[in-house]
Scaffold this motif. Sequence first.
Motif, PDB file in Angstrom:
ATOM      1  N   TYR A 102       5.567 -12.827   9.105  1.00 35.00           N
ATOM      2  CA  TYR A 102       4.357 -13.014   8.303  1.00 35.00           C
ATOM      3  C   TYR A 102       4.029 -14.494   8.194  1.00 35.00           C
ATOM      4  O   TYR A 102       4.911 -15.330   7.956  1.00 35.00           O
ATOM      5  N   GLY A 104       2.401 -16.738   5.795  1.00 35.06           N
ATOM      6  CA  GLY A 104       1.988 -16.698   4.403  1.00 35.06           C
ATOM      7  C   GLY A 104       1.146 -17.888   3.991  1.00 35.06           C
ATOM      8  O   GLY A 104       0.745 -18.720   4.810  1.00 35.06           O
ATOM      9  N   LEU A 110       7.622 -15.737   6.545  1.00 33.29           N
ATOM     10  CA  LEU A 110       8.473 -14.760   5.870  1.00 33.29           C
ATOM     11  C   LEU A 110       8.765 -13.580   6.797  1.00 33.29           C
ATOM     12  O   LEU A 110       7.886 -13.127   7.537  1.00 33.29           O
ATOM     13  N   ASP A 112       9.765  -9.548   7.273  1.00 32.59           N
ATOM     14  CA  ASP A 112       9.560  -8.281   6.576  1.00 32.59           C
ATOM     15  C   ASP A 112      10.871  -7.862   5.917  1.00 32.59           C
ATOM     16  O   ASP A 112      11.955  -8.318   6.287  1.00 32.59           O
ATOM     17  N   ALA A 149      10.547 -12.815   1.172  1.00 32.16           N
ATOM     18  CA  ALA A 149       9.397 -11.971   0.828  1.00 32.16           C
ATOM     19  C   ALA A 149       9.570 -11.273  -0.509  1.00 32.16           C
ATOM     20  O   ALA A 149       8.586 -10.810  -1.095  1.00 32.16           O
ATOM     21  N   THR A 150      10.804 -11.206  -1.012  1.00 35.85           N
ATOM     22  CA  THR A 150      11.044 -10.600  -2.330  1.00 35.85           C
ATOM     23  C   THR A 150      10.749 -11.583  -3.452  1.00 35.85           C
ATOM     24  O   THR A 150      10.052 -11.258  -4.414  1.00 35.85           O
ATOM     25  N   SER A 153       6.881 -13.296  -3.108  1.00 33.48           N
ATOM     26  CA  SER A 153       5.901 -12.256  -2.767  1.00 33.48           C
ATOM     27  C   SER A 153       4.466 -12.759  -2.903  1.00 33.48           C
ATOM     28  O   SER A 153       3.563 -12.298  -2.199  1.00 33.48           O
ATOM     29  N   LEU A 156       2.929 -14.025   0.379  1.00 34.97           N
ATOM     30  CA  LEU A 156       2.613 -13.102   1.466  1.00 34.97           C
ATOM     31  C   LEU A 156       1.105 -13.108   1.738  1.00 34.97           C
ATOM     32  O   LEU A 156       0.304 -13.293   0.813  1.00 34.97           O
ATOM     33  N   VAL A 162       5.298  -4.980   1.628  1.00 35.19           N
ATOM     34  CA  VAL A 162       6.706  -4.968   2.020  1.00 35.19           C
ATOM     35  C   VAL A 162       7.482  -4.068   1.063  1.00 35.19           C
ATOM     36  O   VAL A 162       7.031  -3.771  -0.049  1.00 35.19           O
ATOM     37  N   SER A 203      14.418 -18.453   7.774  1.00 36.29           N
ATOM     38  CA  SER A 203      14.654 -17.317   6.885  1.00 36.29           C
ATOM     39  C   SER A 203      15.666 -17.629   5.779  1.00 36.29           C
ATOM     40  O   SER A 203      15.765 -16.882   4.804  1.00 36.29           O
TER      41      SER A 203
END
Length: 389
Positions: A102, A104, A110, A112, A149-150, A153, A156, A162, A203
Amino acid sequence: MMRQRKRKKTGYAEGLTGKIFVLLLLVIMAVNLVIPDRKMSEQEDRVLETLPGINMSTVMNGDFMEQWEGYMSDQFVGRDLWRSLRVSLDRLGGKRMENGVYIGKDGQLLEDIEVPEEGQLSANMDAIRSFTETYPDVPVTMMLIPDAATVLSGSLPAFAAVEDQRQLFGLAERELGDDVAWVDAASILNEHASEKLYYKTDSHWTTQAAFYVFQEAAPVLGIEGEVADNFVSYTVTDSFNGRLAAKSGVGLSEQETIDIYVPNEGDDDVVVNYVDEAKKTTSLYDSSALEERDKYAVFLGGSTSLVDIRTVSTSERRLLVVKDSFAECFIPFLAPYYREIVVVDPRYYGGTMADIMDAYRITDALILYSGNNFFTDNNISGMFTGGQS
């Protein structure tokens, strides 16, 4: 007459265009034959396909053509330029995902959120429970680190949906129950969500994020006293460009810093034994990695199968860390508090947990993984249960 003449001109132009196209292809093919193959793509941070061997078996089953297509794609002249052009056009067209990454807000890249395959989570949970039952005198601490991504968020792209990774963490925590001591890293990091907790181009979490979690995890690990003032940070590079930039082709010009945290007092001497490689060093950091593209490998030289770290700590405790690469910047925080730290990565280790427990006098265990890797790694259950009756 005019119509015939116009048709003739159109046919001539089309024929000329076709000839130019064929000629261009021939020139490119000739250049490809002359220019030596590249072994590595620095931009993509991966090994490139080499010329495949040919035999009747690979031709008949289709493997040769598949390998040949991969080879031609990887070794195509000007590949990096064409790739950059395609990514730029995608961005202009509003595309917000490249090669599974992604794109962002503010250039934040990010991955998934992964969902475990059917039965995989249960297999991992059963394996960890089996370990706690086999070694009841070894307290086990569990720490799953949320992926970017958590926690980020809000970064995103619009309409990106996600999976709820915190729900998966809750499921894992309930499955293990009292068998392990759980560190809620997601809640800890959420309290600092406005700070730089993840690299924009990679990441991994930052060392600062790891330090926040370490401070909260210390009491759970049995580390006494206040640890917040026991470390000082240093920037070791300001030119880091991570794996997600290489994978996506986005943000390749972004330069980030990597910090390390070292004890501000006391003796931090260590002997680091890379067991399978038969290599020893006297540092938790590999400065040679700072000259390479994957500068994150400055932490313990990157991922490897089994590492035995001997410290000068007066503690009698010996910690086993079962981990993925997220643990590599976390381990230096642990070094002052354990006599020995044995680090194993199930993705690369060929032995079993019984082998490790027989070889080392382990007193404590820590399982530290990123959420995505924990839920998709099918090596965990095999290593924990292998060799057990």
